[in-house]
Design a protein around this motif. Structure first.
Motif, short mmCIF file in Angstrom:
data_model
loop_
_atom_site.label_atom_id
_atom_site.label_comp_id
_atom_site.label_asym_id
_atom_site.label_seq_id
_atom_site.Cartn_x
_atom_site.Cartn_y
_atom_site.Cartn_z
N THR A 74 0.84 -1.19 0.00
CA THR A 74 0.00 0.00 0.00
C THR A 74 0.88 1.24 0.00
O THR A 74 2.02 1.22 0.47
CB THR A 74 -0.93 0.03 1.23
N ALA A 75 0.33 2.32 -0.51
CA ALA A 75 1.05 3.60 -0.54
C ALA A 75 0.66 4.44 0.67
O ALA A 75 -0.49 4.39 1.13
CB ALA A 75 0.75 4.35 -1.83
N ARG A 76 1.62 5.22 1.16
CA ARG A 76 1.36 6.06 2.32
C ARG A 76 2.01 7.43 2.10
O ARG A 76 3.17 7.51 1.71
CB ARG A 76 1.95 5.41 3.58
N VAL A 77 1.26 8.49 2.35
CA VAL A 77 1.80 9.85 2.23
C VAL A 77 2.51 10.19 3.54
O VAL A 77 1.88 10.35 4.58
CB VAL A 77 0.68 10.87 1.95
N GLU A 78 3.82 10.29 3.46
CA GLU A 78 4.61 10.67 4.64
C GLU A 78 4.62 12.19 4.81
O GLU A 78 4.67 12.69 5.93
CB GLU A 78 6.05 10.15 4.52
#
Length: 403
Positions: A113-117
């Motif tokens: 999954t992608a995560r906005v840091e």
């Protein structure tokens, strides 16, 4: 008997009336002057604010705008690549700033999954902090992360650079990859990956479950007229290539000589390697500026992907500074401390009397850091109205008393 109507008014009554008149005129004068002063104080601020806004809008129109989104694989195997890139991308920011570019940065990490840091920000310090993130996972859906990156708060008039870095290929579905290619649009993709495909299980479509002979991110870069860079290139060379890619955004960049700082950590030492819970470990860092201009250097102390302390210092050209970072652990165990993404010391933490000791102030509270200046209070037109109303109420009270 006749009534006399010409009795003189006693002197004390006449004096009281004159006194009330003076009080009345005094109250009127105070009310008018108060309203006038507050109105005059408010109007120039409003005009100045409008003038400043217009000036800023003009400056924005004349500046080159660049949005850079870093998209990093957060699997453990990519950690070393991430560390070296995080140390080098400050040079890219220095170059853009030296050219007067209005630059912003964002960070997306991914596994399955992608995560906005970090969403798009003009604060490069925020990106440096966001680079300290926990790792995990063994599936790398790069195209899903590209879709997330293109959905950030990107400016319509900015040149957009999407930088994807992984030591694997793309485990996203073919349909998602096609959607990512469409979403990139006019954005420029730089894919930093292996040259060939990575071997994966049949749970994903990579070999041995397909017969691809090229890394899928390399194919995406080719199909979008982007650029591919071998992940095994040194981080210094990768950042240089990114700078070359952005040269088109400021045509004279290659011809201009830029004075800028170049930082090098020359020594890192810990004051101890074994501590009890609640006792701090101090790490001393010596940094040299070998560049041609003074600059600010920020040293970050982290463990397990968590930022625990930072120190910022100004270092003159050809100068050197020493900083001390510290952290107290609240659980026993063995930990590896990193200084600006480089391994510094392995610490053994022994059980202590207290399981919840105070820890050193992290990030925003660290000595030497600077916070955004607090907003200054200013008068607004509404203040004049309030002052006038107060004065009118006071005037009414005096009038009633006078009557």
């Amino acid at each position: 008997m006749s009534l006399r109507t010409d009795r003189p008014i006693p002197d004390n009554v006449d004096g009281d009336r004159r006194s009330r008149r003076r009080m009345l005129w005094l109250a009127v004068s105070v009310a008018v002057l108060t309203a006038l002063v507050f109105a005059l104080m408010a109007l120039p601020v409003t005009a100045a604010s409008e003038t400043t806004a217009l000036a800023n809008a003009a400056d924005d129109a004349n500046e080159t705008q660049i949005d850079v989104v870093f998209v990093f694989d957060r699997s453990e195997s990519t950690n070393e690549n991430r560390y070296h890139m995080a140390q080098e991308i400050g040079r890219l920011d220095d170059t853009l700033d030296a050219h007067g570019v209005d630059d912003r940065y964002g960070l997306v990490t991914y596994n399955a999954t992608a995560r906005v840091e970090q969403n798009m920000t003009a604060s490069f310090g925020a990106i440096e902090r966001a680079m300290h993130y926990p790792v995990g996972g063994n599936r790398e859906n790069a195209s899903d992360a590209i879709l997330t990156a293109t959905d950030l708060d990107l400016r319509a008039n900015a040149t957009t650079l999407v930088v994807v870095m992984t030591d694997e290929d793309d485990d996203s579905s073919n349909a998602t990859r096609a959607a990512a290619i469409d979403a990139l649009g006019d954005a420029h993709l730089v894919a930093i990956s292996p040259a060939g495909p990575a071997t994966s299980s049949c749970a994903v479509h990579s070999p041995p479950c397909d017969d691809r002979t090229d890394n899928e991110l390399r194919e995406v870069a080719n199909r979008t007229d982007g650029e591919w860079i071998d992940v095994n290139e040194p981080a210094t060379r990768i950042v240089d290539r990114l700078g070359e890619t952005l040269d088109a955004a400021f045509a004279d960049a290659a011809e201009r000589s830029i004075d800028r700082p170049e930082f090098e950590v020359t020594d890192t030492r810990a004051n101890r390697t074994t501590v009890q819970i609640g006792s701090a470990v101090g790490v001393t860092v010596t940094v040299a500026n070998t560049g041609s201009a003074a600059g600010e250097y920020t040293a970050y102390l982290s463990h397990s992907g968590r930022l625990v302390d930072e120190q910022r210092v100004e270092i003159p050209a050809d100068g050197e500074q020493t900083l001390t970072l510290a952290h107290a652990f609240d659980q026993s165990g063995t930990y590896e401390l990193f200084v600006t993404h480089e391994p510094a010391v392995t610490v053994t933490v022994l059980p202590g009397a207290s399981e919840t000791p105070p820890t050193t102030t992290a990030a925003d509270g660290a000595a030497g850091t600077t916070d955004a200046p607090a907003a200054r209070a200013s008068f607004v037109p509404g203040v004049a109205l309030v002052a006038a109303l107060i004065a009118i109420v006071a005037l009414a009270a005096v009038t009633v008393r006078a009557v």
